[in-house]
Design a protein around this motif. Sequence first.
Motif, PDB file in Angstrom:
ATOM      1  N   ARG A  10      71.659  33.160  59.839  1.00  0.00           N
ATOM      2  CA  ARG A  10      70.700  33.971  60.760  1.00  0.00           C
ATOM      3  C   ARG A  10      71.112  35.502  60.668  1.00  0.00           C
ATOM      4  O   ARG A  10      72.151  35.759  60.179  1.00  0.00           O
ATOM      5  CB  ARG A  10      71.098  33.800  62.394  1.00  0.00           C
ATOM      6  CG  ARG A  10      71.080  32.530  62.917  1.00  0.00           C
ATOM      7  CD  ARG A  10      69.372  32.163  63.092  1.00  0.00           C
ATOM      8  NE  ARG A  10      69.103  30.692  63.879  1.00  0.00           N
ATOM      9  CZ  ARG A  10      69.065  29.681  63.170  1.00  0.00           C
ATOM     10  NH1 ARG A  10      69.273  29.537  61.901  1.00  0.00           N
ATOM     11  NH2 ARG A  10      68.643  28.668  64.184  1.00  0.00           N
ATOM     12  N   ILE A  12      71.061  38.839  62.451  1.00  0.00           N
ATOM     13  CA  ILE A  12      70.914  39.408  63.594  1.00  0.00           C
ATOM     14  C   ILE A  12      71.357  40.927  63.792  1.00  0.00           C
ATOM     15  O   ILE A  12      72.598  41.221  63.018  1.00  0.00           O
ATOM     16  CB  ILE A  12      72.100  38.574  64.577  1.00  0.00           C
ATOM     17  CG1 ILE A  12      71.783  37.081  64.639  1.00  0.00           C
ATOM     18  CG2 ILE A  12      71.891  39.392  65.961  1.00  0.00           C
ATOM     19  CD1 ILE A  12      72.840  36.452  65.653  1.00  0.00           C
ATOM     20  N   HIS A 118      70.211  44.819  69.411  1.00  0.00           N
ATOM     21  CA  HIS A 118      69.678  43.714  68.635  1.00  0.00           C
ATOM     22  C   HIS A 118      69.310  42.538  69.482  1.00  0.00           C
ATOM     23  O   HIS A 118      68.742  41.449  68.804  1.00  0.00           O
ATOM     24  CB  HIS A 118      70.569  43.523  67.408  1.00  0.00           C
ATOM     25  CG  HIS A 118      70.757  44.762  66.704  1.00  0.00           C
ATOM     26  ND1 HIS A 118      71.972  45.199  66.697  1.00  0.00           N
ATOM     27  CD2 HIS A 118      70.059  45.656  66.080  1.00  0.00           C
ATOM     28  CE1 HIS A 118      72.293  46.372  66.101  1.00  0.00           C
ATOM     29  NE2 HIS A 118      71.131  46.535  65.619  1.00  0.00           N
ATOM     30  N   VAL A 119      70.189  42.218  70.783  1.00  0.00           N
ATOM     31  CA  VAL A 119      70.147  40.819  71.269  1.00  0.00           C
ATOM     32  C   VAL A 119      70.190  41.351  72.771  1.00  0.00           C
ATOM     33  O   VAL A 119      70.787  42.272  73.077  1.00  0.00           O
ATOM     34  CB  VAL A 119      71.503  40.309  70.966  1.00  0.00           C
ATOM     35  CG1 VAL A 119      71.226  38.962  71.512  1.00  0.00           C
ATOM     36  CG2 VAL A 119      71.641  40.158  69.583  1.00  0.00           C
ATOM     37  N   ALA A 141      66.689  39.195  69.243  1.00  0.00           N
ATOM     38  CA  ALA A 141      67.534  37.793  69.667  1.00  0.00           C
ATOM     39  C   ALA A 141      67.587  37.686  71.104  1.00  0.00           C
ATOM     40  O   ALA A 141      67.849  38.778  71.736  1.00  0.00           O
ATOM     41  CB  ALA A 141      68.586  37.316  68.749  1.00  0.00           C
ATOM     42  N   ARG A 187      65.591  33.153  66.741  1.00  0.00           N
ATOM     43  CA  ARG A 187      66.151  34.273  67.453  1.00  0.00           C
ATOM     44  C   ARG A 187      66.815  33.831  68.733  1.00  0.00           C
ATOM     45  O   ARG A 187      66.983  34.534  69.493  1.00  0.00           O
ATOM     46  CB  ARG A 187      64.994  35.329  67.668  1.00  0.00           C
ATOM     47  CG  ARG A 187      64.051  35.575  66.852  1.00  0.00           C
ATOM     48  CD  ARG A 187      64.840  36.024  65.740  1.00  0.00           C
ATOM     49  NE  ARG A 187      65.223  37.621  65.871  1.00  0.00           N
ATOM     50  CZ  ARG A 187      66.346  38.099  65.060  1.00  0.00           C
ATOM     51  NH1 ARG A 187      66.793  37.478  64.171  1.00  0.00           N
ATOM     52  NH2 ARG A 187      66.694  39.326  65.411  1.00  0.00           N
TER      53      ARG A 187
END
Length: 291
Positions: A10, A12, A118-119, A141, A187
């Motif tokens: 992944r 991320i 980012h998440v 994500a 994601r």
Amino acid sequence: MSLVSADMRRRIGPREFDFARQVAVMAIVNRTPDSFYDRGRTDALGAAVAAAHRAIGEGADWIDIGGAKFAPGPPVPVAEEVDRVVPVVAALAGSGAVLSVDTFQPEVARAAIAAGAHVVNDTTGLRDPAMADVVAETGVAVIVTHSLAAPRTPYPSPRYDDVVAEVGAFLRERVALAEARGVASDRIIVDPGHDLNKHTLDSLELTRRLDEVVALGYPTLVALSNKDFVGESLGRPREQRVEGSIAAAAYSVMRGARIVRVHNVRETVDAMRMLEAIEGWREPVFLEHNR
């Protein structure tokens, strides 16, 4: 045979992970006066940013920034939560760490993403489907967590017939909602939500059978650090749960977890890197003994 799917690579944010053979350590930074563990020590902006940089220096891969805890308490206005988390995210943009925002408010998530997050770490499991829309639109994500209560509200004496089966069913349903609203499968991260509307025996059962959650096929996060199920299992107060938390994290990784959310970064990083070395997932830093 590995409990984790072979293809778990992944990207991320700025980092690439191979979750088939790598553990990400997520450090907790809360700008909340009523935070569970630090009791407001990182409530001030400067203290929060300094704590994040210290965690990165200690080896954290990921910083999770929160401005309103899930646990019962008075509501935090959206504007106030934005004011708490966005400056921290902005200050850490470009740090090289993955940045997540711990929020159940879509408006807060959108503002934090604009600042560089980012998440989205949603401890309500996308209770508000608009959160899935924000994630889909921005391409970040999302961490989908099991919980039962509405945020900031009590849920006394939760009861399950089979806690692991019911957590798994909840996560499958909420992941399906996310995917139906356009969130890409790669994601999505799942979290069984230790201690969230669960008592100690529930959290121990989830840990013991974590492979059943991992079998859903998504990278699995565990948030075990200094939680009450650790304290009650050992008879330890909050400030004496580090060793128990690390034992629970290591056990969870051996059952397939690949992201561990922690307060005590240096100790956990060393434990995870040692586990990776034992498993042959990474090389030792140097080789001198009996060479």
